[in-house]
Design a protein around this motif. Structure first.
Motif, PDB file in Angstrom:
ATOM      1  N   ASP A   1      40.493  64.752  50.457  1.00 40.22           N
ATOM      2  CA  ASP A   1      40.944  66.507  50.336  1.00 40.22           C
ATOM      3  C   ASP A   1      42.293  66.795  50.742  1.00 40.22           C
ATOM      4  OD1 ASP A   1      38.609  66.400  49.025  1.00 40.22           O
ATOM      5  OD2 ASP A   1      37.544  67.574  50.845  1.00 40.22           O
TER       6      ASP A   1
ATOM      7  N   GLU B   1      45.809  67.643  48.484  1.00 34.71           N
ATOM      8  CA  GLU B   1      46.467  69.004  48.804  1.00 34.71           C
ATOM      9  C   GLU B   1      47.794  68.653  49.058  1.00 34.71           C
ATOM     10  OE1 GLU B   1      46.180  72.234  52.072  1.00 34.71           O
ATOM     11  OE2 GLU B   1      44.127  71.634  51.253  1.00 34.71           O
TER      12      GLU B   1
ATOM     13  N   ARG C   1      51.364  69.487  46.534  1.00 31.63           N
ATOM     14  CA  ARG C   1      52.522  70.286  47.005  1.00 31.63           C
ATOM     15  C   ARG C   1      53.563  70.049  46.249  1.00 31.63           C
ATOM     16  NH1 ARG C   1      49.836  70.947  52.050  1.00 31.63           N
ATOM     17  NH2 ARG C   1      51.088  69.143  52.930  1.00 31.63           N
TER      18      ARG C   1
END
Lengths: 181, 256
Positions: A173, A177, A181
């Motif tokens: 996870d 993320e 970005r």
């Protein structure tokens, strides 16, 4: 950070990067260097040689050409055959061997970038590692001392890989993320 | 992605060698028989869910590794399979009989007669000798002392700890104690041996010896082994593996 993508998988890595959007050769090199090759960026020669090969094999196509002051700038897009190729690459486990983590890291990032299941990829790889560990365990338990020591060495390396796979699975996870970005 | 599915599909590869009736006279079933089937198990401890839809199948004679990180629910799954913990919902069947519908007394009889257990720290009775520890499950089944101790001595010899028969658990090493615990688990000729981190307290060398003896003895007798571990080197003694993550199971088959 060392260069983490084996030469043989640069093509597939390019395909993975092109799957989300068409790119110029320069953009492709930059995206690649940022994610996978900070300490050893690709040479432009490698970039264009790889793109030529992918083009020749029908895995990418020229999406558009922009005329400029220098040579024309070509933008490359992945083809259906290219998508199939990268999907196959991501779904096949790697042959377990020392220092495999670099290829696996690349696969995990590309799976996340292309919306595929990185957890499945890690699980498939774990199964492949365990398969080899079973073979080595059988060989070790029926072998002489030399055989046992050789198999033990290989088993410890594979076990280290598996720990990395487990840790990476626990951090997916967070990694997803970071990749977004 | 190929090769990933909810458990219940592929056949295990490891089987007992003979396939015939064992010396103990128990009906061992066919090698591919589904002994234990867990379906959609849920179990919470207070507000914390330990199992959230775990399913798996244990087949006769196979060594099945249950892998997963700490806190993933693998020990709770083992306890549900063994009838030690009742799931909040879902079903466990042993040879078709529903464990979740059994009384405590029936479950206790099932555990004594059909299952064997090996835990991380052996859990031998400290006041008894190693021989008496191994004979204990037989005594609970009303086997006479002499016969029980004869069979216990045989198993201690098989597990290469015959020389500690007269010692108490506190007087033997960790590796020896675990082998005594394995002997105790196998002495009743169980159909299923549940092993929860059986080498977790041992170094590599002793851990491997315990695993070699445990899986070797189980294969010889046709017992299935459900092996909970977080160690890949221990899991490598299994025929196949199931991964528990966040209370759910996934079985893995390498891509062809």
């Amino acid at each position: 950070m060392v260069c983490i993508v084996a030469a043989m998988s640069i093509g597939q890595t390019f395909l993975g990067l092109l799957e989300s959007t068409p790119r110029h050769g320069y953009d492709l090199k930059r995206a690649y260097d940022e994610r996978f090759g900070q300490a050893r960026p690709l040479h432009f020669g490698q970039v264009y040689a790889t793109l030529s090969r992918l083009l020749r094999n029908g895995l990418v196509e020229v999406d558009s050409v922009e005329a400029g002051e220098g040579p024309d700038r070509k933008r490359y897009a992945i083809t259906e055959a290219g998508v199939t190729d990268v999907r196959r690459w991501l779904s096949q486990p790697e042959k377990p061997e020392p220092y495999l983590h670099s290829v696996l890291y690349t696969k995990v990032v590309l799976a996340l970038l292309t919306g595929r299941s990185a957890a499945d990829l890690l699980d498939t790889q774990r199964a492949e590692h365990l398969r080899l560990m079973r073979e080595l365990t059988r060989r070790r338990d029926s072998g002489d001392l030399a055989e046992r020591l050789i198999c033990d060495h290989a088993l410890f390396h594979l076990e280290a890989d598996l720990r990395w796979l487990e840790l990476t699975a626990a951090r997916l996870d967070e990694l997803a993320e970071a990749v977004r970005r | 992605m190929t090769g990933i599915h909810a458990d219940g599909g592929a056949a295990a590869t490891g089987r007992r060698a003979d396939g015939g009736a064992p010396a103990d006279g128990h009906d061992r079933g066919s090698p591919a028989e589904e002994l234990l089937v867990a379906e959609e198990l849920h179990r919470a401890f207070g507000p914390t869910p330990a199992l959230a839809g775990a399913s798996l199948t244990v087949r006769a004679g196979e060594v099945l590794a249950v892998l997963g990180p700490s806190g993933s629910g693998k020990s709770t799954l083992l306890h549900c399979l063994a009838g030690i913990v009742r799931p909040d919902s879902g079903r466990v069947t042993y040879r078709g009989a529903d464990l979740t519908a059994m009384s405590d007394r029936e479950l206790s009889a099932l555990r004594r007669g059909q299952f064997g257990f090996v835990f991380q720290f052996g859990q031998l009775v400290p006041e008894l000798t190693c021989l008496e520890n191994v004979a204990l499950p037989l005594r609970l089944e009303r086997v006479g002392r002499r016969e029980a101790e004869r069979r216990a001595a045989e198993w201690l010899g098989r597990l290469e700890v015959g020389d500690v028969a007269g010692k108490r658990p506190g007087e033997v090493s960790g590796g020896q104690g675990q082998r005594v615990a394995v002997a105790r688990a196998l002495v009743t000729a169980p159909r299923v041996v549940f092993a929860d981190e059986p080498t977790g307290a041992l170094d590599s060398l002793h851990g491997e010896r315990v695993m070699r003896l445990l899986t070797g003895a189980a294969r010889d007798t046709g017992a299935a082994v459900v092996l909970v571990t977080h160690e890949a080197r221990v899991a490598a003694y299994s025929d196949r593996e199931v991964v528990v993550r966040d209370g759910r199971t996934r079985s893995l088959e390498p891509a062809a």
